[in-house]
Design a protein around this motif. Sequence first.
Motif, PDB file in Angstrom:
ATOM      1  N   ASN A  66     -10.385 -36.750  13.879  1.00 16.94           N
ATOM      2  CA  ASN A  66      -9.475 -36.942  12.748  1.00 16.94           C
ATOM      3  C   ASN A  66      -8.048 -36.718  13.238  1.00 16.94           C
ATOM      4  O   ASN A  66      -7.674 -35.607  13.614  1.00 16.94           O
ATOM      5  CB  ASN A  66      -9.831 -35.967  11.627  1.00 16.94           C
ATOM      6  CG  ASN A  66      -8.935 -36.142  10.410  1.00 16.94           C
ATOM      7  OD1 ASN A  66      -8.056 -36.999  10.386  1.00 16.94           O
ATOM      8  ND2 ASN A  66      -9.162 -35.316   9.391  1.00 16.94           N
ATOM      9  N   GLU A  68      -5.403 -36.984  11.437  1.00 15.81           N
ATOM     10  CA  GLU A  68      -4.526 -36.603  10.326  1.00 15.81           C
ATOM     11  C   GLU A  68      -4.576 -35.096  10.077  1.00 15.81           C
ATOM     12  O   GLU A  68      -5.499 -34.403  10.494  1.00 15.81           O
ATOM     13  CB  GLU A  68      -4.957 -37.339   9.047  1.00 15.81           C
ATOM     14  CG  GLU A  68      -5.115 -38.841   9.199  1.00 15.81           C
ATOM     15  CD  GLU A  68      -3.783 -39.521   9.501  1.00 15.81           C
ATOM     16  OE1 GLU A  68      -2.730 -38.934   9.209  1.00 15.81           O
ATOM     17  OE2 GLU A  68      -3.812 -40.656  10.031  1.00 15.81           O
ATOM     18  N   LYS A  69      -3.586 -34.607   9.315  1.00 15.50           N
ATOM     19  CA  LYS A  69      -3.587 -33.201   8.918  1.00 15.50           C
ATOM     20  C   LYS A  69      -4.543 -32.957   7.761  1.00 15.50           C
ATOM     21  O   LYS A  69      -5.085 -31.870   7.603  1.00 15.50           O
ATOM     22  CB  LYS A  69      -2.166 -32.771   8.516  1.00 15.50           C
ATOM     23  CG  LYS A  69      -1.163 -32.778   9.669  1.00 15.50           C
ATOM     24  CD  LYS A  69       0.211 -32.336   9.190  1.00 15.50           C
ATOM     25  CE  LYS A  69       1.208 -32.343  10.340  1.00 15.50           C
ATOM     26  NZ  LYS A  69       2.562 -31.916   9.872  1.00 15.50           N
ATOM     27  N   GLU A  70      -4.727 -33.977   6.911  1.00 12.97           N
ATOM     28  CA  GLU A  70      -5.608 -33.834   5.748  1.00 12.97           C
ATOM     29  C   GLU A  70      -7.062 -34.105   6.146  1.00 12.97           C
ATOM     30  O   GLU A  70      -7.340 -34.773   7.129  1.00 12.97           O
ATOM     31  CB  GLU A  70      -5.204 -34.809   4.636  1.00 12.97           C
ATOM     32  CG  GLU A  70      -3.776 -34.656   4.152  1.00 12.97           C
ATOM     33  CD  GLU A  70      -2.822 -35.573   4.871  1.00 12.97           C
ATOM     34  OE1 GLU A  70      -1.697 -35.759   4.381  1.00 12.97           O
ATOM     35  OE2 GLU A  70      -3.212 -36.120   5.937  1.00 12.97           O
ATOM     36  N   GLY A 106      -8.877 -31.750   8.829  1.00 18.84           N
ATOM     37  CA  GLY A 106      -7.680 -32.228   9.489  1.00 18.84           C
ATOM     38  C   GLY A 106      -7.596 -31.738  10.922  1.00 18.84           C
ATOM     39  O   GLY A 106      -7.912 -30.586  11.223  1.00 18.84           O
TER      40      GLY A 106
END
Length: 493
Positions: A66, A68-70, A106
């Motif tokens: 992943n 992304e941070k989310e 994330g």
Amino acid sequence: MSLIKKYSFPLLLCITAWLWLYNSSCIRRDNFRTNGGTIAFSQDTLLFDTVFTAMGTSTRSIKIINKEKERLKIESIRLFRGSSSPYFLNVNGVSGKSVSDVSIEGNDSLYVFASVFIDPTNTDNPFIVEDRIVARVNGQDFTLPVLAYGQNAIYVTDSVLQTQTWTKNRPYVIIKNALVEEGHTLTLNAGTRVYVHADSRLFVQGTLKVNGTKNDSVVFQGDRIDRRIYFDDEDFVNGVGGEWGGINLLKTSYNNTINYLLLKNGGASTMLGENVITDASLQVDPDTVNNGTPKLTITNSTIRNSGGYGLLAFASSIKSENNLFFACAKENVALIQGGRYDFFGCTIAGFASRINTATDKHFSMVALNFLSTGNNEYIGGNLFLTLRNCIVYGNMEDEFFPNKVNDFTAQVTLDHCLIRSNAALPSWVTQQSVLLNQDPLFENTNANNLHFNDYHLKTGSPAKGAGVTFSGMASQDMDGTPRNNPPSIGCYE
């Protein structure tokens, strides 16, 4: 009553706070990014090495990352070919061709495991089996190519073999042992490839004929050929000693001939019923025929990287010429309980692989006229051993160990050999023009990668031209290079 009033309000606050935190965490756990988002795979292709059809492979793995941070929800991880795919997935313990609703925190990653099972075809040559792993995030697909090389094979499963010939058309896979029946002959033509499963072996009660050539050797190795699973790129090509059992020439076997055979990564200690089979790549049992012909004549062959012994013989008879034995966990050559042996122009090198299974260093070669059976107990036999134009050398101070009991004859002759032995050789060992403790100057001895080991002799080697010409000597070395007069010592001119 006053105590209840005193603590009821703070208790109510604690319960309320706990419920709020619990509900918040639940909300957070379900709070995924609902549009966009990028994932990546830990490698650009999921690659399987050659896979034998109808056998399948051990499991490979990749990571989905992943970026992304989310948190992201992966709607599905699936095989592009669906139910027709030969591959199988396992994600978080769920197996199948497709797995749904998988989340990744994330900046975190998720393992995906894959295996393959390839159906046989009528093709003799290797073939390519392709698919793709497709991961969908918020309506967007991310794909990873998956690639395996399939190979049809002839399976020999727990079989008793009568007279037959194996060829190079397809590899042979031995599972749960194979036995050449007494009175019958198994012939292996040039280029035959034999893959032996785990602790399985080839037992020979009859006769084995290996007819390899310089350009097309016969090869025995383990069937675990997708070694990238276990080792880094430097190691997987070498394999590990003890990947399979070995070849056993049993008591009734006779008149065996081997030419240009490569035995690699054998020497597993195995069980046959309740009996333990010794960890040797090639074991030659006692010569009970005694017809004047060696039980085994082996030429131009290599035994390397055994998990135990390379060549192990008990009270037998062997002629060995132009052979290379190296990188075995125990002795490269062990001659036990007497017997009659002639070794001409051989290189026996005690440089073990760093990925071998051995924990102790052994001699390169031992020759004994007895077999210990307990404290001060043994059985024995007369020993007649000639080493002529041979190298026995390695990284120990003593690489050659002859020993005897006086109940039986022991005649050991070293004739124009190069031997590493810091300890004085016994007085009963006859020595003629022996080079002791002189570095043979091999081209390369690399414990990290057996493919870099090169036992040719450098210019200036003391073994160059230090041999002796004798009647019946092979006219060429292991490479097919004509032998000089005088010849060099070892398997290479």
